[in-house]
Design an enzyme around this catalytic site. Structure first.
Site, mmCIF file in Angstrom:
data_model
loop_
_atom_site.group_PDB
_atom_site.id
_atom_site.type_symbol
_atom_site.label_atom_id
_atom_site.label_comp_id
_atom_site.label_asym_id
_atom_site.label_seq_id
_atom_site.Cartn_x
_atom_site.Cartn_y
_atom_site.Cartn_z
ATOM 1 N N HIS A 179 3.027 4.220 2.789
ATOM 2 C CA HIS A 179 3.908 2.849 3.318
ATOM 3 C C HIS A 179 4.188 2.036 2.181
ATOM 4 O O HIS A 179 4.320 2.482 1.068
ATOM 5 C CB HIS A 179 2.403 2.099 4.078
ATOM 6 C CG HIS A 179 1.302 2.080 3.099
ATOM 7 N ND1 HIS A 179 1.203 1.225 2.093
ATOM 8 C CD2 HIS A 179 0.179 2.413 3.530
ATOM 9 C CE1 HIS A 179 -0.017 1.300 1.913
ATOM 10 N NE2 HIS A 179 -0.801 1.976 2.576
ATOM 11 N N CYS A 181 -16.152 4.371 3.067
ATOM 12 C CA CYS A 181 -15.795 4.574 1.838
ATOM 13 C C CYS A 181 -16.331 5.939 1.044
ATOM 14 O O CYS A 181 -15.819 6.079 0.049
ATOM 15 C CB CYS A 181 -16.629 3.371 1.061
ATOM 16 S SG CYS A 181 -15.992 1.788 1.601
ATOM 17 N N CYS A 210 -20.828 -3.167 4.395
ATOM 18 C CA CYS A 210 -19.732 -2.915 3.456
ATOM 19 C C CYS A 210 -18.591 -3.868 3.441
ATOM 20 O O CYS A 210 -18.161 -4.200 4.343
ATOM 21 C CB CYS A 210 -19.092 -1.509 3.925
ATOM 22 S SG CYS A 210 -17.571 -1.278 3.234
ATOM 23 N N LYS A 245 -3.506 -1.028 9.807
ATOM 24 C CA LYS A 245 -2.895 -0.198 11.151
ATOM 25 C C LYS A 245 -3.295 -1.079 12.147
ATOM 26 O O LYS A 245 -2.820 -1.266 13.321
ATOM 27 C CB LYS A 245 -3.804 1.095 11.095
ATOM 28 C CG LYS A 245 -3.134 2.411 10.856
ATOM 29 C CD LYS A 245 -3.860 3.555 11.402
ATOM 30 C CE LYS A 245 -3.210 4.747 10.632
ATOM 31 N NZ LYS A 245 -3.924 6.013 10.501
#
Ligand code: MSP
Length: 511
Positions: free
Chosen positions: A19, A130, A144, A299
């Site tokens: 991207h 992660c 997180c 996304k």
């Protein structure tokens, strides 16, 4: 001795297709590499894909593929994208390459034998997104900070790298090497992080919960943590420990990353190198993030910008130019298609495109395209030569500071000087006076000379456009062989050179 430079991009995860963000880092690395070639350096430029870990396994499952099939497919999407953006990398590395696996095992064994890897138990907050443990301080409201979900508490026996042992060394190194991490704001961020005691780094994952990784050479039940695996790509790519490439290029390595991966590169990586007995990198160059119409590209927001779509719509060079012109290196920037169109129409079609076509048209109209022998320079001609010299110096200084936008501003400043020169010398008026033929020839000579310098200066940013202009200028020498230190020697174009017409290099685009 020829100077060298080794430039790397992050190796991209294969759980997403290429991207805008990936394209930016890779284009910046390409522009930088091409610029150093212009300076006469021997260059080596590497990009690649990061292919192990749980995320990849999940993505492969979702695509009903094996991890191998999946990584082969997405990695080739990256490999096929880069040539379309005129990326001139010397090597493409994949962490699933045998060569990389072998190097990693060799190095893990080396660090283990030296006593810097130990076995221990650890309980911590593990974020599966992660793929790492978080300590209490790093969590925000118990979640997180990236994935905004509460991590799972995991207690596990694992292998640890004695990162804490190198904390004082790292602080001292950063303090005594001001450009080590740049721009300054990121250096300060790393130093702030190092004010707290550094914990050791968990570098393994039990095979019982993750198989897709590189097995530890000293324990078959574990694979290597993705970051401990991925960072070593920079060494595999130059054939550490014994290849000529490694000896030649490693001492001049510069990494290019965005701020999201500052911690692994600013803290883990130099300490890992130190523990391996390898000299650390010269510079860690950190850029900001592209946001899309003022929001994060993601996304879930459905706003992923695909570089090849933009390339097909606006051309590769307009895309490259926009990226480098619009972002201040180190800060975040906003991407919008309308901003790209504005730049294309004003800077490229209007300023550069018009200058090239009007200059060539005049040379053809007045002298059938034949470059004339110049007469002695008048004040106004000397001023143009001085402006050329200033532009070359300014571009050289700004590029070394990664101030790509300022380098482009300097080039465009010189484009205005040439336009002004044309307006003030007024070739169309000179053409009406028979006794001004020689002066007209001199003026056109200077315009073509100035265009030659512009062409070399834009070459790293817009290689395609530069090649087209170079051909139209009729210069026989190879564009790739041009060197910045002598491009501003006025008088390089030989009399008798034939310039030719060019189709508009940047047709205007409607908003
Ligand atoms: N695999 C790791 C890197 C390992 S390097 C030893 C990784 N991969 S990634 O696919 O997530 O790529 C992150 C990098 O992509 C960023 O550091 C940056 O170079 C680029 N970008 C991703 N999104 C970006 C933006 N929105 N804006 C600018 N660059 C960004 O992390």
């Amino acid at each position: 001795m020829t100077k060298t430079i080794y430039i790397t991009t992050p190796i991209y995860y294969v759980n997403a297709e290429p991207h805008l963000g990936h394209a930016y880092s890779t284009v910046v690395a390409d522009v930088l590499t091409r610029f150093y070639r212009l300076l006469g350096y021997e260059t080596y430029f590497v990009t690649g894909t990061d292919e192990h870990g749980d995320k990849v396994v999940q993505a492969a499952k979702a695509a009903c593929e094996t991890p191998k099939e999946y990584t082969d497919r997405i990695s080739s999407l990256f490999q096929n994208t880069w040539p379309e953006l005129d990326i001139s990398n010397d090597y493409f590395i994949r962490t699933t390459d045998e060569k990389h696996k072998n190097l990693l095992q060799y190095i893990l064994q080396k660090i283990y034998d030296a006593g810097d890897i130990y076995f221990g138990e650890y309980g911590g907050h593990y974020c599966f997104g992660c793929e790492r443990f978080y300590n209490e301080k790093e969590l925000i409201d118990g979640k997180c900070p990236d994935h905004k979900v509460a991590p799972q508490f995991l207690k596990e026996e694992n292998y640890f790298f004695k990162m804490s042992k190198y904390q004082d060394w790292l602080i001292e190194h950063i303090q005594s090497h001001p450009g080590f991490i740049r721009p300054e704001r990121y250096r300060n961020e790393v130093l702030a992080f190092l004010r707290d005691p550094l914990e050791d780094l968990c570098i393994s994952r039990p095979k019982s919960r993750l198989e897709w990784g590189i097995t530890l050479p000293f324990d078959n039940n574990y694979v290597t943590y993705v970051w401990f695996d991925a960072l070593f790509n920079y060494l595999t790519a130059v054939g550490y420990p014994d290849s000529a490439l490694y000896y030649k290029f490693w001492p001049s390595v510069q990494h290019l990353i965005a701020k999201d991966i500052l911690k692994p590169h600013g803290i883990y990586w130099p300490t890992m190198l130190k523990a391996s007995g390898i000299e650390t990198y010269q510079h860690l160059n950190v850029h900001g993030y592209w946001n899309i119409d003022e929001s994060k590209m993601s996304k879930s927001l459905g706003n992923i910008v695909k570089p090849l779509t933009l390339k097909d719509k606006y051309g590769v060079d307009a895309f490259r130019y926009f990226l480098l012109r619009e972002m201040v290196f180190g800060l975040d920037a906003n991407f919008s298609e309308s901003a790209l169109i504005n730049r294309l129409n004003s800077d490229l079609a209007n300023d550069l495109g018009n200058l090239v076509s009007r200059s060539l048209t005049m040379a053809i109209k007045y002298f059938n395209g034949v470059v004339q022998k110049p007469e002695e320079a008048l004040e106004i001609d000397k001023k143009l030569q001085e402006d050329a010299l200033k532009a070359v110096q300014e571009v050289t200084a700004q590029m070394q500071e990664l101030a790509f936008n300022k380098a482009l501003i300097a080039i465009w400043g010189f484009i205005s000087s040439i336009n002004k020169y044309i307006d003030e010398t007024s070739p169309w008026s000179l053409s009406k006076k028979e006794d001004q033929r020689k002066r007209l020839g001199t003026v056109l000579y200077n315009i073509i000379e100035a265009l030659r310098i512009i062409t070399v200066l834009i070459f790293p940013f817009m290689p395609n456009t530069a090649k087209k202009i170079w051909v139209a200028l009729g210069i026989k020498e190879d564009l790739c062989a041009q060197r910045l230190k002598n491009i501003n020697e006025w008088g390089s174009i030989k009399e008798g050179t034939m310039v030719s017409k060019i189709v508009p290099i940047f047709p205007r685009v409607k908003q």
